[in-house]
Scaffold this motif. Structure first.
Motif, PDB file in Angstrom:
ATOM      1  N   TRP A 101       0.880  -1.172   0.000  1.00 39.06           N
ATOM      2  CA  TRP A 101       0.000   0.000   0.000  1.00 39.06           C
ATOM      3  C   TRP A 101       0.914   1.217   0.000  1.00 39.06           C
ATOM      4  N   ALA A 102       0.929   1.966  -1.130  1.00 39.67           N
ATOM      5  CA  ALA A 102       1.973   2.969  -1.366  1.00 39.67           C
ATOM      6  C   ALA A 102       1.646   4.307  -0.724  1.00 39.67           C
ATOM      7  N   SER A 103       1.495   4.334   0.598  1.00 38.63           N
ATOM      8  CA  SER A 103       1.309   5.589   1.319  1.00 38.63           C
ATOM      9  C   SER A 103       2.473   5.780   2.271  1.00 38.63           C
ATOM     10  N   CYS A 104       3.091   6.946   2.189  1.00 39.21           N
ATOM     11  CA  CYS A 104       4.227   7.234   3.057  1.00 39.21           C
ATOM     12  C   CYS A 104       3.771   7.191   4.515  1.00 39.21           C
ATOM     13  N   THR A 105       4.592   6.594   5.378  1.00 40.98           N
ATOM     14  CA  THR A 105       4.198   6.490   6.782  1.00 40.98           C
ATOM     15  C   THR A 105       4.472   7.780   7.541  1.00 40.98           C
ATOM     16  N   HIS A 106       5.033   8.773   6.858  1.00 43.81           N
ATOM     17  CA  HIS A 106       5.244  10.073   7.501  1.00 43.81           C
ATOM     18  C   HIS A 106       3.931  10.857   7.517  1.00 43.81           C
ATOM     19  N   LEU A 107       3.462  11.314   6.342  1.00 46.64           N
ATOM     20  CA  LEU A 107       2.213  12.090   6.309  1.00 46.64           C
ATOM     21  C   LEU A 107       1.227  11.576   5.277  1.00 46.64           C
ATOM     22  N   GLY A 108       1.465  10.400   4.745  1.00 45.90           N
ATOM     23  CA  GLY A 108       0.448   9.795   3.885  1.00 45.90           C
ATOM     24  C   GLY A 108       0.498  10.172   2.425  1.00 45.90           C
ATOM     25  N   CYS A 109       1.578  10.824   1.958  1.00 49.63           N
ATOM     26  CA  CYS A 109       1.690  11.100   0.525  1.00 49.63           C
ATOM     27  C   CYS A 109       1.860   9.777  -0.221  1.00 49.63           C
ATOM     28  N   GLU A 110       1.583   9.848  -1.524  1.00 47.87           N
ATOM     29  CA  GLU A 110       1.690   8.626  -2.310  1.00 47.87           C
ATOM     30  C   GLU A 110       3.132   8.413  -2.733  1.00 47.87           C
ATOM     31  N   VAL A 111       3.706   7.272  -2.336  1.00 46.76           N
ATOM     32  CA  VAL A 111       5.072   6.954  -2.723  1.00 46.76           C
ATOM     33  C   VAL A 111       5.036   6.118  -3.996  1.00 46.76           C
ATOM     34  N   SER A 112       6.151   6.125  -4.721  1.00 45.53           N
ATOM     35  CA  SER A 112       6.214   5.258  -5.895  1.00 45.53           C
ATOM     36  C   SER A 112       7.559   4.543  -5.939  1.00 45.53           C
ATOM     37  N   TYR A 113       7.547   3.394  -6.595  1.00 49.03           N
ATOM     38  CA  TYR A 113       8.731   2.554  -6.640  1.00 49.03           C
ATOM     39  C   TYR A 113       9.582   2.955  -7.840  1.00 49.03           C
ATOM     40  N   ASP A 114      10.834   3.290  -7.592  1.00 52.48           N
ATOM     41  CA  ASP A 114      11.771   3.638  -8.651  1.00 52.48           C
ATOM     42  C   ASP A 114      12.581   2.394  -8.969  1.00 52.48           C
ATOM     43  N   VAL A 152      10.211   6.064  -3.226  1.00 48.50           N
ATOM     44  CA  VAL A 152      10.493   7.481  -3.038  1.00 48.50           C
ATOM     45  C   VAL A 152       9.202   8.204  -2.696  1.00 48.50           C
ATOM     46  N   CYS A 153       9.264   9.075  -1.673  1.00 49.59           N
ATOM     47  CA  CYS A 153       8.120   9.920  -1.370  1.00 49.59           C
ATOM     48  C   CYS A 153       8.384  11.314  -1.931  1.00 49.59           C
ATOM     49  N   PRO A 154       7.451  11.848  -2.753  1.00 53.62           N
ATOM     50  CA  PRO A 154       7.683  13.147  -3.384  1.00 53.62           C
ATOM     51  C   PRO A 154       7.559  14.323  -2.419  1.00 53.62           C
ATOM     52  N   CYS A 155       6.914  14.102  -1.267  1.00 56.51           N
ATOM     53  CA  CYS A 155       6.611  15.259  -0.410  1.00 56.51           C
ATOM     54  C   CYS A 155       7.824  15.711   0.397  1.00 56.51           C
ATOM     55  N   HIS A 156       8.403  14.799   1.193  1.00 56.77           N
ATOM     56  CA  HIS A 156       9.514  15.203   2.048  1.00 56.77           C
ATOM     57  C   HIS A 156      10.737  14.324   1.843  1.00 56.77           C
ATOM     58  N   GLY A 157      10.767  13.609   0.734  1.00 54.66           N
ATOM     59  CA  GLY A 157      11.969  12.902   0.341  1.00 54.66           C
ATOM     60  C   GLY A 157      12.279  11.641   1.127  1.00 54.66           C
ATOM     61  N   PRO A 181      12.142  11.778   6.765  1.00 48.31           N
ATOM     62  CA  PRO A 181      11.303  11.902   7.973  1.00 48.31           C
ATOM     63  C   PRO A 181      10.528  10.632   8.333  1.00 48.31           C
ATOM     64  N   ALA A 182      10.271   9.770   7.366  1.00 50.99           N
ATOM     65  CA  ALA A 182       9.484   8.577   7.700  1.00 50.99           C
ATOM     66  C   ALA A 182      10.297   7.637   8.585  1.00 50.99           C
ATOM     67  N   LEU A 183       9.663   7.129   9.639  1.00 48.63           N
ATOM     68  CA  LEU A 183      10.359   6.228  10.566  1.00 48.63           C
ATOM     69  C   LEU A 183       9.871   4.794  10.443  1.00 48.63           C
ATOM     70  N   GLY A 184       8.588   4.632  10.107  1.00 50.26           N
ATOM     71  CA  GLY A 184       8.031   3.283  10.023  1.00 50.26           C
ATOM     72  C   GLY A 184       8.139   2.720   8.621  1.00 50.26           C
ATOM     73  N   PRO A 185       8.079   1.393   8.495  1.00 51.91           N
ATOM     74  CA  PRO A 185       8.100   0.778   7.171  1.00 51.91           C
ATOM     75  C   PRO A 185       6.774   0.962   6.456  1.00 51.91           C
ATOM     76  N   LEU A 186       6.812   0.866   5.124  1.00 52.73           N
ATOM     77  CA  LEU A 186       5.579   0.903   4.335  1.00 52.73           C
ATOM     78  C   LEU A 186       4.701  -0.276   4.736  1.00 52.73           C
ATOM     79  N   VAL A 187       3.398  -0.071   4.645  1.00 52.46           N
ATOM     80  CA  VAL A 187       2.457  -1.083   5.114  1.00 52.46           C
ATOM     81  C   VAL A 187       2.026  -1.964   3.945  1.00 52.46           C
ATOM     82  N   ARG A 188       2.004  -3.275   4.187  1.00 55.71           N
ATOM     83  CA  ARG A 188       1.571  -4.206   3.142  1.00 55.71           C
ATOM     84  C   ARG A 188       0.052  -4.238   3.075  1.00 55.71           C
ATOM     85  N   ALA A 189      -0.453  -4.426   1.853  1.00 56.79           N
ATOM     86  CA  ALA A 189      -1.887  -4.641   1.680  1.00 56.79           C
ATOM     87  C   ALA A 189      -2.152  -6.140   1.723  1.00 56.79           C
TER      88      ALA A 189
END
Lengths: 207, 127
Positions: free
Chosen positions: B65-78, B85-90, B103-111
């Motif tokens: 589930w491609a949501s950044c664990t920092h503030l929920g922006c949509e991350v994409s796989y490069d 990569v998260c476009p919002c805060h890198g 800034p993200a501390l937690g791992p991405l969440v699996r669906a």
């Protein structure tokens, strides 16, 4: 009105009306547009109450309302734009009244009522801005609190009106109660009084 | 506005208002993909315009589930850098979604993925 003469809508309007008051240029229907905006605001506002959560969850609940709920974004946009429109039409309405010198005695009381309504409209717009709960609403709350403190007894007033907002979030339960219940309710009843005075006076062209 | 116009307006708004009032907040996203539609690879692939990404794991299908664990922006796989990569805060995550930088501390969440009758059924994780 013809056949409606015995109905409620017939009684809402005066029996006689000066021909001049019926011209569009006499009022430009600005008061009517303001009231229309107020009705839209009331209906959409009630619908927003079903999902909006003041305080910590304000911003999150609004973005869920925008993105997840069917027609949620539409309802919220209508509420926002009707609010912006109402401030503008109320202001233009006052300009028109000053222009045609309709603030002088006989209509003086209604002018003062209108001034109070203008104040309420601006306060409603401002409190609605705070209830959005973003960072900018937190900043607006900080500025507003600083202004309130300049008044005598301002600290108490600021606490009563704003509650305890943070710089990150201006949405509080206190602001919610003022916006939804007190300011909107007083504005609604004052408007009824405003219209009754117009009915008692000369009457104007309906929207 | 006349009485009839108001009546029409009122009747027309019954359906939208009832949809709105019956809508469930916090509804979680779901997706259903035919297995034949999406041949899986070792690398992450995005499913359509959603936040679901799929890959063939060691023994089973994995979904992210491609949501950044920092503030929920949509991350994409490069796929060139082999990282998320998260476009919002890198924020950067490695290919398994463990945070690497930012800034993200937690791992991405699996669906959650279920395979049923030739379909993948995906369910957004409740955060």
């Amino acid at each position: 009105m013809g056949k409606h003469n015995n109905s409620f809508t017939g009684h809402m309007r005066p029996r006689q009306i000066m021909a001049g008051a019926l011209r569009l240029r006499a009022t430009f229907c600005l008061g009517g547009f303001s009231f229309l905006a107020f009705i839209v605001l009331t209906i959409t506002g009630v619908l927003l109450l079903f999902y909006y959560q003041p305080g910590e969850r304000a911003f999150a609940s609004l973005s869920e309302l925008d993105s997840v709920l069917p027609y949620g974004g539409l309802i919220r946009s209508l509420h926002f734009w009707a609010g912006q429109l109402m401030v503008i039409t109320v202001f233009l309405h006052m300009v028109r009244v000053v222009w045609s010198r309709a603030y002088r005695p006989l209509k003086e009381l209604n002018w003062l009522t209108g001034v109070a309504l203008f104040g309420l409209t601006v306060m409603l717009d401002y409190s609605g801005y705070l209830l959005r709960g973003g960072q900018e609403s937190g900043s607006a709350a900080t500025v507003g609190q600083a202004l309130f403190r300049l008044l005598p007894g301002g600290q108490a007033l600021a606490t009563i009106f704003f509650g305890q907002p943070t710089p990150q979030n201006g949405s509080t339960i206190g602001m919610y109660v003022w916006h939804v219940f007190i300011l909107a309710g007083v504005a609604g009843f004052l408007q009824l009084f405003h219209f009754w005075r117009i009915r008692r006076g000369s009457g104007v062209r309906p929207l | 506005m006349g009485r009839k116009a108001l009546l029409v307006l009122g009747v027309c708004s019954i359906y939208p208002v009832s949809r709105y009032l019956r809508g469930k907040e916090n509804q979680l996203a779901m997706a259903q993909i035919a297995r034949s539609e999406m041949p899986l690879q070792i690398k992450w692939q995005r499913h359509g315009q959603t936040r679901f990404w799929l890959r063939q794991g060691n023994d089973r299908v994995e979904a992210m589930w491609a949501s950044c664990t920092h503030l929920g922006c949509e991350v994409s796989y490069d796929s060139e850098q082999d990282q998320w990569v998260c476009p919002c805060h890198g924020s950067l995550y490695n290919r398994d979604g463990q945070p690497v930088l930012g800034p993200a501390l937690g791992p991405l969440v699996r669906a959650e993925v279920k395979e049923k009758d030739g379909f993948y059924l995906l369910q957004q994780p409740p955060v």
